[in-house]
Design a protein around this motif. Sequence first.
Motif, mmCIF file in Angstrom:
data_model
loop_
_atom_site.group_PDB
_atom_site.id
_atom_site.type_symbol
_atom_site.label_atom_id
_atom_site.label_comp_id
_atom_site.label_asym_id
_atom_site.label_seq_id
_atom_site.Cartn_x
_atom_site.Cartn_y
_atom_site.Cartn_z
ATOM 1 N N VAL A 102 48.544 47.344 55.166
ATOM 2 C CA VAL A 102 49.511 48.285 55.731
ATOM 3 C C VAL A 102 49.804 48.030 57.205
ATOM 4 O O VAL A 102 50.802 48.517 57.735
ATOM 5 C CB VAL A 102 49.053 49.757 55.573
ATOM 6 C CG1 VAL A 102 49.097 50.178 54.116
ATOM 7 C CG2 VAL A 102 47.691 49.978 56.182
ATOM 8 N N LEU A 134 63.278 52.421 51.117
ATOM 9 C CA LEU A 134 62.878 51.691 52.311
ATOM 10 C C LEU A 134 61.428 51.208 52.281
ATOM 11 O O LEU A 134 61.004 50.493 53.185
ATOM 12 C CB LEU A 134 63.049 52.578 53.557
ATOM 13 C CG LEU A 134 64.460 53.034 53.917
ATOM 14 C CD1 LEU A 134 64.464 53.725 55.261
ATOM 15 C CD2 LEU A 134 65.424 51.856 53.973
ATOM 16 N N ALA A 135 60.671 51.608 51.246
ATOM 17 C CA ALA A 135 59.224 51.365 51.270
ATOM 18 C C ALA A 135 58.907 49.876 51.459
ATOM 19 O O ALA A 135 58.061 49.509 52.270
ATOM 20 C CB ALA A 135 58.589 51.897 49.998
ATOM 21 N N SER A 185 57.506 44.917 54.421
ATOM 22 C CA SER A 185 56.114 45.363 54.487
ATOM 23 C C SER A 185 55.240 44.468 53.616
ATOM 24 O O SER A 185 55.635 44.062 52.518
ATOM 25 C CB SER A 185 56.013 46.811 54.005
ATOM 26 O OG SER A 185 56.697 47.655 54.897
ATOM 27 N N PRO A 242 61.650 48.145 55.225
ATOM 28 C CA PRO A 242 62.056 49.297 56.044
ATOM 29 C C PRO A 242 63.242 49.019 56.960
ATOM 30 O O PRO A 242 63.880 49.943 57.417
ATOM 31 C CB PRO A 242 60.800 49.617 56.859
ATOM 32 C CG PRO A 242 59.973 48.381 56.827
ATOM 33 C CD PRO A 242 60.281 47.691 55.531
ATOM 34 N N ARG A 298 69.198 53.421 50.069
ATOM 35 C CA ARG A 298 68.321 52.533 49.319
ATOM 36 C C ARG A 298 66.879 52.919 49.618
ATOM 37 O O ARG A 298 66.606 53.626 50.596
ATOM 38 C CB ARG A 298 68.574 51.065 49.703
ATOM 39 C CG ARG A 298 68.218 50.754 51.144
ATOM 40 C CD ARG A 298 68.378 49.284 51.470
ATOM 41 N NE ARG A 298 67.978 49.032 52.843
ATOM 42 C CZ ARG A 298 66.722 48.781 53.236
ATOM 43 N NH1 ARG A 298 65.755 48.699 52.344
ATOM 44 N NH2 ARG A 298 66.436 48.604 54.496
#
Lengths: 166, 456
Positions: A48, A25-26, A43, A29, A23
Amino acid sequence: MTSEGVAYERRSAAPVIAPVRPRKLAKVPFVELAEGRLQGVVSSGSDVERVYVSSITSGDHGLSCNTNNNRPCGGLGGGTYACNHLRALADAAVAQYGLDRVSRYLKATLPDDSDNLWAGLHTTTAPNRAAEVFSGFLRHLAYLEVPPTSDPLPELHWFPAAGAVR
Amino acid sequence: MMLADALRARPSGFDETFALIDGLDDALIHGLARIDEERAAALESIAAAFTGSPLAGRVADSIGKIVAGTVTDEHLAVLAGARSALTGALHDALLTPLDEALGRVREPWAAPAAPPPAGQLLAGGRSWLRELAIAGWRGVDHELAGGGAQAVQALLADPAGRRAAVLLDGFGAELRSAAPVATLDRVPVRRWADLWSRAVLLTQDTFPAPETTPADGRLLLLGVDLHEHPTVFRAQAHGLLETPGGQVRLVRAGVAAAKVDTISGPSAWRMLAAFPVFRAALAEKRAVEVTGMPLTSTGDLLWDETRAVPGEPVDPFAVARVRLGGVTAASTAPLDRHPAVIAEPVLLEGWTAGPESFELGGVTLAVDTDRLPEAGPLTPALVAAATACIGLLRWDAGRWAVQPLAVQSVVRKKPVVAHTGDWALGPTDAKAAKAEAAAGTAVDVLRERAGRLLRK
């Protein structure tokens, strides 16, 4: 042929863990079914340096969402209506483990023919577990920094590489 | 002796030995804290089987104490040692006729093991293994399943602890995924007893390390076997080392990387970026000149990129046809012997295809399709269409099976050759390459997250 059950019990290489599905992960994660919770890290869309640590307990379906600096998530606000982080977490878990395994772990009873996990969750609030889950995520990331090895590791004969679902 | 005869043979005492092992394994289902009369009798029959052996006194004493309710680390070490002696006997009984049929010369185990490294880190692992044995698999809940985590972290930080860490981590991951085991449909009884008893031995301070000597020569690869659990990926090549003295030795060379569960399939090769010579040798089927590379007494080259120079391409099927017969092989370390570690490279040809099996001189040899990894191009269909196969002979679940490492097949009337290591530098198939590129970003995402969050 022996019955499937007997063969499984007397097999050194009996498979135990179903391979996880690939899948993206952005956004999420890290996700795991552990310690009686679906838990993971989402996230932040805007910063960030920031992540949200979200979890849903098995059985009670208690929701929790906080930042890694332990601030409560504004979207959840200590309530029982899931924020976007929890929704993203659940989507990632379903992508990684499949709906069946996730709903079984959470003890969620889905209406017939429903493919929406939330339809089977009767959400409550749960204590903040962000510190534990976040340190689990850091341990997870730390594996990427463990140096490789050429040690013969004979025990890996018990762990064949995951076969393809072709 | 023909190969078929070796595969058909059932050594004397084989079933009786497995019955003793099964008795011990069954005691671990409900734990050593609750041994009923039947389990006690099974354990006592193990003690009886050791009568007259050098271990007799210690085995009888430890089993007596365990049955009486005293479960100490020392008694558990003896119990695991007794199980290892039984699996070792099975290993030898399976391998000897196979060596004879393959014309394989097995060097006797002579090397004195190197003194073990200091093991202060092992106590944590031992105490978790003791708790598991006392509770039994059915008593494993979320908390007990996760109880080995600290020991694993400590062992991972020390290169000498890697072997124990990799085993404990893979075992722990299975227990965590299965917890609470009380509600599980079926328990992998032999598997967990294998992993548990091996872990008990590995966490003894006196567990010996194999000795190494520097090796020179030309390494000709036969194929590669891939291993994986949630936090490790390992490529273990099997090959022939032609030494300057004219000997041809069967050797292995493996490289392993730590990883996480979301990195799997072909993108796992990315984790082995530190080994470009090794990966290129697999992907491009090249010979490798090795100089002064440590070779253990168990036949394992401890791969060192600075001691390896890639050479010309060499076809593994040609290597297997010309050089594999009559090769010299190393012995398994005494404490490692177990039917599940048998992985003997063979070249198979001239069989009649059966359903997921090869009919070979009157014997049905199963094809182990569970060991066709996603990280390589071999598929059950390619194997079914094969006319020649380099594979590993393995024994599990009461039978021999072959794990294909490479096949020569005919697909749509055209010859096709596929090796497990073909994708060591990335998939060569367009569809797989696209999927790998997408999945491979997982590695980049996690590295970015690690960079931002780990050292805060």
